[in-house]
Enzyme design. Structure first.
Site, PDB file in Angstrom:
ATOM      1  N   LYS A 109       0.816  -1.405   0.053  1.00  0.00           N
ATOM      2  CA  LYS A 109       0.103  -0.101   0.073  1.00  0.00           C
ATOM      3  C   LYS A 109       0.992   1.102   0.085  1.00  0.00           C
ATOM      4  O   LYS A 109       2.023   1.198   0.635  1.00  0.00           O
ATOM      5  CB  LYS A 109      -0.876  -0.002   1.291  1.00  0.00           C
ATOM      6  CG  LYS A 109      -2.073   0.776   1.091  1.00  0.00           C
ATOM      7  CD  LYS A 109      -3.161   0.176   0.103  1.00  0.00           C
ATOM      8  CE  LYS A 109      -4.521   1.166   0.256  1.00  0.00           C
ATOM      9  NZ  LYS A 109      -5.540   0.205  -0.017  1.00  0.00           N
TER      10      LYS A 109
HETATM   11  N1  GLU Z   1      -6.957   0.448  -3.364  1.00  0.00           N
HETATM   12  C1  GLU Z   1      -7.930  -0.570  -3.537  1.00  0.00           C
HETATM   13  C2  GLU Z   1      -8.069  -1.721  -2.354  1.00  0.00           C
HETATM   14  O1  GLU Z   1      -7.793  -1.108  -1.279  1.00  0.00           O
HETATM   15  C3  GLU Z   1      -7.605  -1.426  -4.995  1.00  0.00           C
HETATM   16  C4  GLU Z   1      -6.154  -2.157  -4.901  1.00  0.00           C
HETATM   17  C5  GLU Z   1      -5.608  -2.538  -6.367  1.00  0.00           C
HETATM   18  O2  GLU Z   1      -6.330  -2.479  -7.009  1.00  0.00           O
HETATM   19  O3  GLU Z   1      -4.483  -2.637  -6.394  1.00  0.00           O
HETATM   20  O4  GLU Z   1      -8.108  -2.694  -2.467  1.00  0.00           O
END
Ligand code: GLU
Length: 478
Positions: A109
């Site tokens: 993240k």
């Molecule tokens: N930000 C989104 C999540 O928390 C999508 C993550 C992604 O598509 O890699 O799942």
């Protein structure tokens, strides 16, 4: 946020507490348990950008929780509250989420501490490109190692800038487009990615209501039709979830909570009209077709069947958990229910469909986009017309039968058109997402219903996810 600070665990502690509750029910060697729990690495980057005549310094993070599969995957969030603990908690959730929905990724993240609304578009582009540069040169953006995506405060536009920045830095990388997902369709994106997380929430609820035994555990019955829904946050996720649930499943949106207050109408709010109002006025205040409530958070406690927190972490906490009336909460946001509130709600019998499953639609469609980028071809391009041609054969035969049988039997008027049309990319994406959400729910529900020591869907989800991560580590000899 009104939290009883003394007892309330932080977001990061909440994720660890929930993890610990699940592993206590498993038979993992302690060393492996610790290996899975810890965050492998978190990089902090600080960089300056010349804006409005002076250099402004920004702080960003990219945390890699688990590399049991690579690339690692997870969004990049732009918000003032971004900090290392939050990014690490979110990265851990990504590991479990990806395992649960069987996307072949580790968890990661990112975040940039910024209020994007304070900047012009060209300034945001400069900041994003510089952030992307800092991450890419450390391989924290890379099609085979680390693939970001949108999250709170970012979207297609930012992903297009990141993809372009990476391509400029890696001019001979034929897979450069796969370095990030959530791109706009004209820049290597995929149909249905914007709606994906909200669509996933809808598919998750549909699957829940296909399990009468699980529905009964919440004290409800029936289907989604006529259910009263309160949604917190009418951003990308909340908006799509509310819109689809209302328009396609007959649920009624009786409350919408936004930054500046909430709207309530027990006869149902017009999601599209509210979204347009927010677009024009920056909030819900002043919208005429509903009752405005200044202290929006109190509407989380409104009488409804389904509560969808789709904004941010920690909104259901020790200060309000005991007043939540909804028998079913589906966590469209990451971490909206603290570990303390989770205990209170479990005690009360509230069913919670947990974040790691509920909002996995985004990363699922990201996976499809990444595969599309690596295969350099749009889904359906090879097979669609061939599929149509084969369907034509059947339709021709049926047409003969139709003629032959006269009034005794006739083809339904729209059968021919519907049956003949081969699936386009959007239909294929939705079908893949639906399948993913169904199968993942079934795995969790099975654990929830078959084990006496598992009392909630969150623990069940952790058990399924951790078991898969553990299997993957074991296969590596750990
Ligand atoms: N930000 C989104 C999540 O928390 C999508 C993550 C992604 O598509 O890699 O799942």
């Amino acid at each position: 946020m009104n939290m009883t600070a003394a007892k309330e665990p932080s977001f990061r502690e909440s994720v660890d507490l929930m993890f610990n509750r699940a592993v206590a029910l498993m038979d993992l060697p302690p060393g492996l348990e610790e290996k899975i729990r810890v965050c492998n690495a978190t990089y902090t980057v600080r960089f300056g950008v010349r804006l409005r005549g002076q250099i402004q310094t920004f702080t960003g993070y990219r945390s890699v929780h688990s590399e049991h599969m690579e690339p690692v995957k997870g969004g990049i969030r732009y918000a003032t509250g971004v900090n290392q603990d939050e990014v690490e908690a979110l990265a851990a959730l990504m590991t479990y989420k990806c395992a649960l929905v069987e996307t072949p990724f580790g968890g990661s993240k990112g975040g940039l501490k910024i209020d994007p609304r304070q900047y012009e578009e060209y300034e945001l582009e400069m900041i994003t490109r510089r952030f992307a540069y800092e991450l890419a040169k450390r391989d924290l953006i890379n099609p085979s190692q680390n693939v970001p995506a949108p999250d709170m405060g970012t979207g297609e536009r930012e992903m297009a800038w990141i993809a372009d920045q990476y391509a400029r830095m890696n001019t001979t990388d034929i897979n450069a487009r796969a370095c990030v997902t959530g791109k706009p369709p004209h820049a290597g994106g995929i149909a249905g990615r914007v709606e994906a997380t909200g669509r996933g929430v809808q598919y998750a609820l549909r699957e829940f209501f296909r399990h009468p035994q699980d529905v009964a555990r919440s004290g409800m019955q029936g289907t989604l039709d006529g259910k009263k829904v309160v949604v917190q946050g009418l951003g990308n996720v909340g908006y799509h979830a509310a819109k689809f649930l209302n328009a396609e499943d007959g649920a009624s949106i009786v409350g919408i909570i936004e930054r500046d207050g909430a709207l309530v109408d027990d006869k149902g709010l017009d999601v599209e009209a509210v979204r347009n109002w927010i677009g024009r006025h920056g909030g819900v205040r002043g919208y005429a077709d509903g009752t405005y409530v200044e202290d929006g958070a109190t509407v989380l406690e409104h009488d409804c069947d389904i509560l969808i927190p789709a904004a941010m972490e920690g909104v259901i906490n020790l200060s309000n958990a005991h007043r939540i009336k909804a028998p079913l909460i589906i966590e469209a946001a990451n971490g909206p229910v603290t570990a303390g509130a989770d205990d209170v709600l479990r005690e009360k019998g509230t069913v919670i469909i947990p974040d790691m499953y509920a909002n996995a639609g985004g990363v699922t469609v990201s996976y499809f986009e990444w595969v599309k980028n690596l295969s350099h071809i749009r889904f359906g391009r090879m097979g669609r017309r061939q599929e149509e041609a084969r369907h034509q054969l059947i339709v021709d035969e049926l047409a003969k039968l139709d003629q032959h049988l006269g009034d005794a039997w006739t083809m339904s008027p729209d059968f021919k058109d519907k049956y003949l049309r081969g699936a386009d990319e959007l239909e294929l994406v939705r079908s893949g997402l639906d399948d993913t959400m169904r199968i993942a729910y079934q795995a969790c529900s099975e654990v929830w219903n078959s084990r006496d020591d598992v009392n909630d869907l969150r623990t069940a989800s952790y058990l399924v996810a951790i078991d898969r991560v553990a299997t993957s580590y074991r296969a590596k000899g750990l």
